[in-house]
Design a protein around this motif. Structure first.
Motif, PDB file in Angstrom:
ATOM      1  N   GLU A   6       0.923  -1.092   0.107  1.00 60.07           N
ATOM      2  CA  GLU A   6       0.070   0.264  -0.072  1.00 60.07           C
ATOM      3  C   GLU A   6       0.738   1.359   0.041  1.00 60.07           C
ATOM      4  OE1 GLU A   6      -1.895  -2.874   3.270  1.00 60.07           O
ATOM      5  OE2 GLU A   6       0.201  -2.054   2.663  1.00 60.07           O
ATOM      6  N   LEU A  20      -5.050   6.317  -2.169  1.00 56.77           N
ATOM      7  CA  LEU A  20      -4.273   5.096  -1.673  1.00 56.77           C
ATOM      8  C   LEU A  20      -4.233   3.992  -2.833  1.00 56.77           C
ATOM      9  CD1 LEU A  20      -5.990   4.183   1.610  1.00 56.77           C
ATOM     10  CD2 LEU A  20      -4.212   5.774   1.232  1.00 56.77           C
ATOM     11  N   SER A  21      -2.957   3.736  -2.910  1.00 58.27           N
ATOM     12  CA  SER A  21      -2.558   2.561  -3.948  1.00 58.27           C
ATOM     13  C   SER A  21      -2.260   1.182  -3.479  1.00 58.27           C
ATOM     14  CB  SER A  21      -1.598   3.048  -4.831  1.00 58.27           C
ATOM     15  OG  SER A  21      -1.913   4.215  -5.546  1.00 58.27           O
ATOM     16  N   CYS A  22      -2.667   0.138  -3.943  1.00 58.34           N
ATOM     17  CA  CYS A  22      -2.428  -1.182  -3.493  1.00 58.34           C
ATOM     18  C   CYS A  22      -1.644  -1.946  -4.758  1.00 58.34           C
ATOM     19  CB  CYS A  22      -3.622  -1.951  -3.076  1.00 58.34           C
ATOM     20  SG  CYS A  22      -3.338  -3.813  -2.453  1.00 58.34           S
ATOM     21  N   TRP A  36     -10.080  -3.170   0.830  1.00 59.52           N
ATOM     22  CA  TRP A  36      -9.789  -2.297   1.570  1.00 59.52           C
ATOM     23  C   TRP A  36     -10.119  -2.260   3.072  1.00 59.52           C
ATOM     24  CZ3 TRP A  36      -5.430   0.545   0.758  1.00 59.52           C
ATOM     25  CH2 TRP A  36      -4.774   0.751  -0.514  1.00 59.52           C
ATOM     26  N   TYR A  94      -4.846   1.827   6.966  1.00 58.97           N
ATOM     27  CA  TYR A  94      -5.658   1.319   5.942  1.00 58.97           C
ATOM     28  C   TYR A  94      -4.838   0.055   5.348  1.00 58.97           C
ATOM     29  CZ  TYR A  94      -9.099   4.815   5.873  1.00 58.97           C
ATOM     30  OH  TYR A  94     -10.048   5.692   6.373  1.00 58.97           O
ATOM     31  N   CYS A  96      -4.750  -3.194   2.362  1.00 60.32           N
ATOM     32  CA  CYS A  96      -5.454  -3.974   1.170  1.00 60.32           C
ATOM     33  C   CYS A  96      -5.355  -5.555   1.587  1.00 60.32           C
ATOM     34  CB  CYS A  96      -5.087  -3.455  -0.228  1.00 60.32           C
ATOM     35  SG  CYS A  96      -3.472  -3.862  -0.542  1.00 60.32           S
ATOM     36  N   THR A 118      -0.773   1.395   5.483  1.00 60.06           N
ATOM     37  CA  THR A 118      -0.451   2.773   5.338  1.00 60.06           C
ATOM     38  C   THR A 118      -1.172   3.487   6.286  1.00 60.06           C
ATOM     39  OG1 THR A 118       0.064   4.449   3.694  1.00 60.06           O
ATOM     40  CG2 THR A 118      -1.878   3.115   3.435  1.00 60.06           C
TER      41      THR A 118
END
Length: 124
Positions: A6, A20-22, A36, A94, A96, A118
């Protein structure tokens, strides 16, 4: 080796936005549902949003509906969580996670792979 990473967390003022990126590696997102989740201090981990691997069906928790949007880019093997109109109660770590399923599932026990998390902090 299966891995979820993340990124995109940080400190933001109430009403602000974060994405946010996963990023997934070691497996193909097409066959997995991605969820998420978030965990605030002293609280249980809760599901925030989910997206299926097949047709991209989505589910949102009532607390984030209308403010958060989950999406995926299978070419990049990445899932995103766009968070708008953030509130102090969105403050949490957070995570994923991935579940081997073509259909959306919300049962946390079905998720076999987890990222490291994250931190998202919403504060003025």
């Amino acid at each position: 080796q299966v891995q979820l990473v993340e990124s995109g967390g940080g400190l933001v003022q109430p009403g602000g936005s974060l994405r946010l990126s996963c990023a997934a590696s070691g497996f193909t997102l097409d066959y997995y549902t991605i969820g998420w989740f978030r965990q605030a201090p002293g609280k249980e981990r809760e599901g925030v949003s989910y997206i299926s691997g097949s047709v991209g069906s989505t589910i949102y928790a009532d607390s984030v509906k209308g403010r958060f949007t989950i999406s995926r880019d299978n070419a990049k093997n990445t899932v995103y969580l766009q968070m708008n109109s953030l509130k102090p109660e969105d403050t949490a770590v957070y995570f994923c996670a991935a579940a081997r399923s073509s259909w959306v599932i919300t049962n946390r026990s079905a998720y076999n792979y987890w990222g490291q998390g994250t931190q998202v902090t919403v504060s003025s």
